[in-house]
Design an enzyme around this catalytic site. Structure first.
Site, PDB file in Angstrom:
ATOM      1  N   GLU A   1     -21.153  15.550  -0.485  1.00  0.00           N
ATOM      2  CA  GLU A   1     -20.714  15.401   1.417  1.00  0.00           C
ATOM      3  C   GLU A   1     -19.885  16.616   1.415  1.00  0.00           C
ATOM      4  OE1 GLU A   1     -19.851  11.169   0.741  1.00  0.00           O
ATOM      5  OE2 GLU A   1     -21.617  10.859   1.938  1.00  0.00           O
TER       6      GLU A   1
ATOM      7  N   VAL B   1       3.156   1.132  -6.186  1.00  0.00           N
ATOM      8  CA  VAL B   1       3.359   0.167  -7.797  1.00  0.00           C
ATOM      9  C   VAL B   1       3.645   1.059  -8.483  1.00  0.00           C
ATOM     10  CG1 VAL B   1       2.018  -1.737  -8.567  1.00  0.00           C
ATOM     11  CG2 VAL B   1       1.749  -1.289  -6.215  1.00  0.00           C
TER      12      VAL B   1
ATOM     13  N   ASN C   1       0.855  -1.617   0.054  1.00  0.00           N
ATOM     14  CA  ASN C   1      -0.229   0.434   0.492  1.00  0.00           C
ATOM     15  C   ASN C   1       1.315   1.648   0.458  1.00  0.00           C
ATOM     16  OD1 ASN C   1      -2.599   1.035   0.031  1.00  0.00           O
ATOM     17  ND2 ASN C   1      -2.483   1.721   1.783  1.00  0.00           N
TER      18      ASN C   1
HETATM   19  P1  NAD Z   1     -19.406  11.278  -9.458  1.00  0.00           P
HETATM   20  O1  NAD Z   1     -18.697  10.774 -11.452  1.00  0.00           O
HETATM   21  O2  NAD Z   1     -20.191  10.171  -9.719  1.00  0.00           O
HETATM   22  O3  NAD Z   1     -20.109  12.658  -9.664  1.00  0.00           O
HETATM   23  C1  NAD Z   1     -19.457  14.064 -10.483  1.00  0.00           C
HETATM   24  C2  NAD Z   1     -20.583  15.202 -10.896  1.00  0.00           C
HETATM   25  O4  NAD Z   1     -19.439  15.831 -11.717  1.00  0.00           O
HETATM   26  C3  NAD Z   1     -21.492  13.991 -11.802  1.00  0.00           C
HETATM   27  O5  NAD Z   1     -22.335  14.859 -11.546  1.00  0.00           O
HETATM   28  C4  NAD Z   1     -20.906  15.116 -13.245  1.00  0.00           C
HETATM   29  O6  NAD Z   1     -21.833  15.378 -13.877  1.00  0.00           O
HETATM   30  C5  NAD Z   1     -20.269  16.158 -12.485  1.00  0.00           C
HETATM   31  N1  NAD Z   1     -19.147  16.724 -13.534  1.00  0.00           N
HETATM   32  C6  NAD Z   1     -18.214  16.639 -14.840  1.00  0.00           C
HETATM   33  N2  NAD Z   1     -17.810  17.554 -15.258  1.00  0.00           N
HETATM   34  C7  NAD Z   1     -17.846  18.230 -14.614  1.00  0.00           C
HETATM   35  C8  NAD Z   1     -17.442  19.643 -15.267  1.00  0.00           C
HETATM   36  N3  NAD Z   1     -16.655  19.837 -15.852  1.00  0.00           N
HETATM   37  N4  NAD Z   1     -17.801  20.508 -14.871  1.00  0.00           N
HETATM   38  C9  NAD Z   1     -19.272  20.252 -12.966  1.00  0.00           C
HETATM   39  N5  NAD Z   1     -19.438  18.858 -13.336  1.00  0.00           N
HETATM   40  C10 NAD Z   1     -19.074  18.023 -14.294  1.00  0.00           C
HETATM   41  O7  NAD Z   1     -18.369  11.157  -9.094  1.00  0.00           O
HETATM   42  P2  NAD Z   1     -18.281  10.908  -7.107  1.00  0.00           P
HETATM   43  O8  NAD Z   1     -18.975  11.855  -6.853  1.00  0.00           O
HETATM   44  O9  NAD Z   1     -16.509  11.067  -7.085  1.00  0.00           O
HETATM   45  O10 NAD Z   1     -19.120   9.694  -7.258  1.00  0.00           O
HETATM   46  C11 NAD Z   1     -17.985   8.004  -7.837  1.00  0.00           C
HETATM   47  C12 NAD Z   1     -18.539   7.328  -7.173  1.00  0.00           C
HETATM   48  O11 NAD Z   1     -18.452   7.450  -5.671  1.00  0.00           O
HETATM   49  C13 NAD Z   1     -19.534   6.717  -7.406  1.00  0.00           C
HETATM   50  O12 NAD Z   1     -20.816   5.433  -7.573  1.00  0.00           O
HETATM   51  C14 NAD Z   1     -20.949   7.103  -6.573  1.00  0.00           C
HETATM   52  O13 NAD Z   1     -22.428   6.674  -6.398  1.00  0.00           O
HETATM   53  C15 NAD Z   1     -19.827   6.784  -5.221  1.00  0.00           C
HETATM   54  N6  NAD Z   1     -19.655   7.790  -3.962  1.00  0.00           N
HETATM   55  C16 NAD Z   1     -21.089   7.488  -2.949  1.00  0.00           C
HETATM   56  C17 NAD Z   1     -20.640   8.179  -1.717  1.00  0.00           C
HETATM   57  C18 NAD Z   1     -21.638   7.234  -1.081  1.00  0.00           C
HETATM   58  O14 NAD Z   1     -22.456   6.078  -0.659  1.00  0.00           O
HETATM   59  N7  NAD Z   1     -21.678   8.343   0.271  1.00  0.00           N
HETATM   60  C19 NAD Z   1     -19.684   9.050  -1.474  1.00  0.00           C
HETATM   61  C20 NAD Z   1     -19.731   9.393  -2.685  1.00  0.00           C
HETATM   62  C21 NAD Z   1     -19.396   8.579  -3.252  1.00  0.00           C
END
Ligand code: NAD
Length: 393
Positions: free
Chosen positions: A168, A80, A36
């Site tokens: 969040e 890695v 890691n």
């Molecule tokens: P995501 O891909 O879900 O969301 C990214 C968001 O950024 C999208 O809504 C997208 O439209 C927007 N975006 C992309 N390009 C953009 C731009 N140029 N300008 C403005 N907005 C733009 O990414 P995430 O939120 O990091 O989540 C990744 C994964 O992790 C998902 O599957 C999510 O459900 C999961 N996750 C879960 C939790 C939880 O369960 N509480 C918390 C965090 C993440």
């Protein structure tokens, strides 16, 4: 002859693969090594709280050495650099190399910057404890600086992306900034907190009533949503948007998406858009002695066109399936298919609010029940690994 299981990554998928493999294979049957890049197992689902100081670092960075103590599992701290699946060899950036009988790739995902100019250089990300600590320090420094200079860019905070990570984080910032401002003699009304989302709405894919709840809850606490407008460029203190407007800010936290780990994408195993393709047993489709867990893999539910989302709860379950399948692989026994159990999706909206949908019926939760469920799912994970590892932190 004793086998060597090499596990790349000490996150949810890697840690659970190691512990589960050790449950099924004795130290005489297999040596297990976990590599890691950090000495800690990081609870990355709680990083938004660390980023505002709403949680201590020791609650989200659990020393791997303690978690693995007494398990006959070797720990190697290093990054890695290359995986050579045909030679069955992995090289770390510190120059060390490891041969293996079976490999578990659980290196997670990387932030996707989509080639947007200046973004990688000038934005913060939220993928590790280190990232979260940097954000916390920077936000404090900005408010401190604003109290002296009244430079508007110091009092303007932009979260790029309105997925769960962005929402969040913006919820935590909305709850933390008023207190920080008070402590520095700054009027919170002078602070601007944006969430910029390219899609027509934040939290695309969520039920409309939950999106409405998130929007209302966060707007009340001062979050300004700019939806249907993409970030197109970031210069040192200027965010450019697709509609031609700009925001002057010294803080852009980019949460606009994730992509497969580039070491995995380029190592020669079969991939689909940068993530390893795997069988129902989580074995690489090109290299049967390579198993892949978590965000490094792309897994499609039977008959579905869209893969499972890259989430912690899935990574954890993949690790447990792989642990058993390593035993089966070495012993010619039938392997287990990966059949995940979805407990649901829960997203916090700050300290006192949350949304989510849980269970087979996707029951929608808002407010306290959702906050409590979110907390419970975190405790459930910690007590699970505590049971497995006799956690002492
Ligand atoms: P995501 O891909 O879900 O969301 C990214 C968001 O950024 C999208 O809504 C997208 O439209 C927007 N975006 C992309 N390009 C953009 C731009 N140029 N300008 C403005 N907005 C733009 O990414 P995430 O939120 O990091 O989540 C990744 C994964 O992790 C998902 O599957 C999510 O459900 C999961 N996750 C879960 C939790 C939880 O369960 N509480 C918390 C965090 C993440």
């Amino acid at each position: 002859m004793s086998k060597h299981i090499l596990i790349l990554g000490g996150g949810y998928g890697g840690l659970l693969s190691a512990l589960s493999a050790r449950e099924h294979l004795s130290a005489e049957e297999a040596t297990i090594t976990v590599v890691n890049r950090f000495p800690t197992h990081q609870i990355i689902t709680e990083l938004h709280r660390l980023a505002v100081g709403n949680l201590s670092e020791k609650a989200v960075a659990l020393p791997l050495e303690k978690l693995l103590r007494g398990k006959d599992i070797n720990l190697e701290i290093g990054t890695v650099e290359t995986i050579s699946p045909d030679e069955k060899r992995v090289v770390l950036s510190n120059g060390k190399s490891f041969d293996y009988s079976a490999l578990v790739v659980a290196l997670g995902s990387e932030t996707a910057f989509f080639g947007i100019p200046g973004l990688q250089e000038h934005s913060f990300t939220l993928k590790s404890v280190n990232d979260a600590n940097k954000i916390r320090q920077h936000v404090e420094d900005c408010i401190e600086s604003y109290s002296k200079t009244k430079n508007k860019a110091d009092a303007t905070f932009v979260v790029g992306g309105g997925g769960l990570t962005g929402i969040e984080l913006v919820g935590e910032l909305a709850d933390m900034l008023p207190g920080l401002c008070r402590s520095k003699g700054v009027d919170f009304n002078e602070v601007e907190l944006y969430c910029v989302e390219a899609a027509p709405s934040i939290l695309m894919g969520f039920a409309p009533e939950l999106i409405e709840r998130a929007t209302t809850s966060l707007s009340k606490r001062g979050v300004k949503f700019l939806t249907g407008v993409a970030i197109t460029e970031m210069q040192e203190s200027t965010v450019s948007l697709k509609d031609g407007s700009t925001i002057e800010t010294n803080t852009l936290v980019w949460t606009g998406g994730v992509q497969g780990n580039s070491v995995v994408a380029n190592c020669g195993i079969e991939v689909n858009r940068g993530r390893a393709t795997v069988s129902e047993f989580l074995q690489s489709t090109s290299h049967p002695d390579v198993f892949v867990a978590g965000d490094s893999a792309v897994v499609f539910p039977a008959g579905a066109e869209r893969p499972f989302p890259p989430t912690a709860q899935l990574a954890w379950q993949m690790g447990e399936t792989i642990g058993y399948n390593l035993f089966a692989h070495f012993n010619g026994a039938p392997m287990d298919s990966f059949t995940p159990v979805f407990s649901g999706t829960l997203g916090s909206l700050g300290r006192k609010d949350a949304i989510g949908s849980i269970g087979a019926n996707q029951t929608r939760l808002k407010g306290l029940p959702a906050s409590l469920m979110k907390e419970a799912s975190n405790i459930r994970y910690l007590s699970h690994i505590k049971g497995l590892f006799a956690l002492a932190y």
